[in-house]
Structure formats: C-alpha cells, structure tokens
Design a protein around this motif. Structure first.
Motif, PDB file in Angstrom:
ATOM      1  N   SER A  36       0.803  -1.224   0.000  1.00 44.24           N
ATOM      2  CA  SER A  36       0.000   0.000   0.000  1.00 44.24           C
ATOM      3  C   SER A  36       0.833   1.271   0.000  1.00 44.24           C
ATOM      4  O   SER A  36       0.304   2.351  -0.212  1.00 44.24           O
ATOM      5  N   ASP A  63       0.623   4.747  -9.610  1.00 44.91           N
ATOM      6  CA  ASP A  63      -0.591   3.976  -9.904  1.00 44.91           C
ATOM      7  C   ASP A  63      -1.222   4.367 -11.230  1.00 44.91           C
ATOM      8  O   ASP A  63      -2.020   3.613 -11.783  1.00 44.91           O
ATOM      9  N   ASN A  78      -8.663   0.611 -10.705  1.00 45.39           N
ATOM     10  CA  ASN A  78      -8.756  -0.010  -9.385  1.00 45.39           C
ATOM     11  C   ASN A  78      -8.944   1.090  -8.332  1.00 45.39           C
ATOM     12  O   ASN A  78      -8.921   2.289  -8.649  1.00 45.39           O
ATOM     13  N   ASP A  79      -9.132   0.711  -7.090  1.00 43.75           N
ATOM     14  CA  ASP A  79      -9.408   1.690  -6.030  1.00 43.75           C
ATOM     15  C   ASP A  79      -8.288   2.715  -5.867  1.00 43.75           C
ATOM     16  O   ASP A  79      -8.549   3.901  -5.653  1.00 43.75           O
ATOM     17  N   ASP A  80      -7.030   2.271  -5.957  1.00 51.39           N
ATOM     18  CA  ASP A  80      -5.902   3.195  -5.813  1.00 51.39           C
ATOM     19  C   ASP A  80      -5.881   4.220  -6.943  1.00 51.39           C
ATOM     20  O   ASP A  80      -5.586   5.396  -6.729  1.00 51.39           O
ATOM     21  N   GLN A  81      -6.195   3.781  -8.144  1.00 56.98           N
ATOM     22  CA  GLN A  81      -6.216   4.692  -9.288  1.00 56.98           C
ATOM     23  C   GLN A  81      -7.367   5.690  -9.174  1.00 56.98           C
ATOM     24  O   GLN A  81      -7.200   6.871  -9.478  1.00 56.98           O
ATOM     25  N   ILE A  82      -8.505   5.227  -8.725  1.00 58.82           N
ATOM     26  CA  ILE A  82      -9.651   6.131  -8.529  1.00 58.82           C
ATOM     27  C   ILE A  82      -9.303   7.197  -7.498  1.00 58.82           C
ATOM     28  O   ILE A  82      -9.565   8.385  -7.695  1.00 58.82           O
ATOM     29  N   GLN A  83      -8.688   6.779  -6.416  1.00 63.75           N
ATOM     30  CA  GLN A  83      -8.297   7.732  -5.372  1.00 63.75           C
ATOM     31  C   GLN A  83      -7.269   8.733  -5.903  1.00 63.75           C
ATOM     32  O   GLN A  83      -7.313   9.918  -5.577  1.00 63.75           O
ATOM     33  N   TRP A  86      -9.004  11.476  -7.986  1.00 63.02           N
ATOM     34  CA  TRP A  86     -10.183  12.091  -7.384  1.00 63.02           C
ATOM     35  C   TRP A  86     -10.114  13.616  -7.482  1.00 63.02           C
ATOM     36  O   TRP A  86      -9.166  14.236  -7.043  1.00 63.02           O
TER      37      TRP A  86
END
Length: 143
Positions: A36, A63, A78-83, A86
C-alpha cells in the motif's frame, strides 16, 4: 559537515530558498514499504549557498502509469487509481508532483567530491527513515 534530514520534508521545506536553484538529478526509481505504500521518487541536489547543499525529493503517483482516458471512461480503474485522480482530470493527476526538501548539508567543504557528498547524504537519509530507491529506474521528464 552537518547533514540535517527530514524524510517527511515538513521541517526542511520551510527553508527552501525563494530564488530558483540549479537542481541536478542524482537518483530516481521506485520505492516500496509494502503493497500500500510505494511509488516513484526522484532525488535532486543543488548548491544553495557557498557551503550549503540541499536534497529535494520529487514524487509522483505510479498507480496512474499506463492508464488512458479510455480506461477511465470504461471504469477499468482499481481503487488506488480512482483515489489518485479524485477531483482531477487524468492528465492533471498524471502530471502532479510532490516536492520537498528532505536534507540540507551545512558547512560542506569546498573540496568535497559531489559523489562523496551524495553518498553521505543518502546514508544519513536512510538512517532518518527516508524513502530509499529499491528499484532504480529511468527518470521522468520534469522541470
């Protein structure tokens, strides 16, 4: 020679000179603490006074490497890319860099070889918990 390190950059960043410095890239690549906590970092060094040098850390979010606008539109992130994107466009997020002064060397002897100075700074940065490059890589273009 006195080497001050602050891996977070919070303290030493306040000492960044107002005038632009002639930064020279000395190392770049990937760092990893765990799955992470990882990314790309570039370290740059510049002489900020007659007997003073500074080390700057420039980081970016890895990412988003290889992500395209089509990936975003198709919802393939994926979630990391979305974050990471943002509140920004993909282009803005991919161009975002985080810069901070992580080391300052005071009372640097005029005769010291730059390679020796860099080695001593990185040794001290490692002792202070700085981000160490675990996989050297190509440096990305930056200003």
């Amino acid at each position: 020679m006195d080497i001050l390190c602050d891996a977070s950059g919070r303290t030493l960043e306040t000492l960044r000179p107002m005038q632009p410095l002639d930064w020279q890239t000395v190392a770049c690549g990937s760092w990893r603490e765990d799955t992470s906590h990882n990314g790309h970092v570039e370290y740059r060094i510049a002489q900020s006074a007659v007997d003073q040098w500074m080390l700057e850390s420039v980081e970016r979010n890895a990412d988003l490497d290889g992500v395209t606008e089509e990936d975003v539109e198709a919802g393939k992130l994926n979630d990391d890319q979305i974050q990471a994107i943002w509140g920004m466009t993909l282009e803005e997020a991919q161009a975002q860099e985080y810069r901070r002064i992580v080391a300052i060397c005071n009372e640097v002897p005029a005769h010291i070889a730059t390679d020796d100075l860099i080695r001593q700074v990185f040794d001290q940065l490692a002792k202070s918990g700085g981000k160490l490059i675990t996989e050297p890589g190509d440096c990305w273009p930056s200003e």
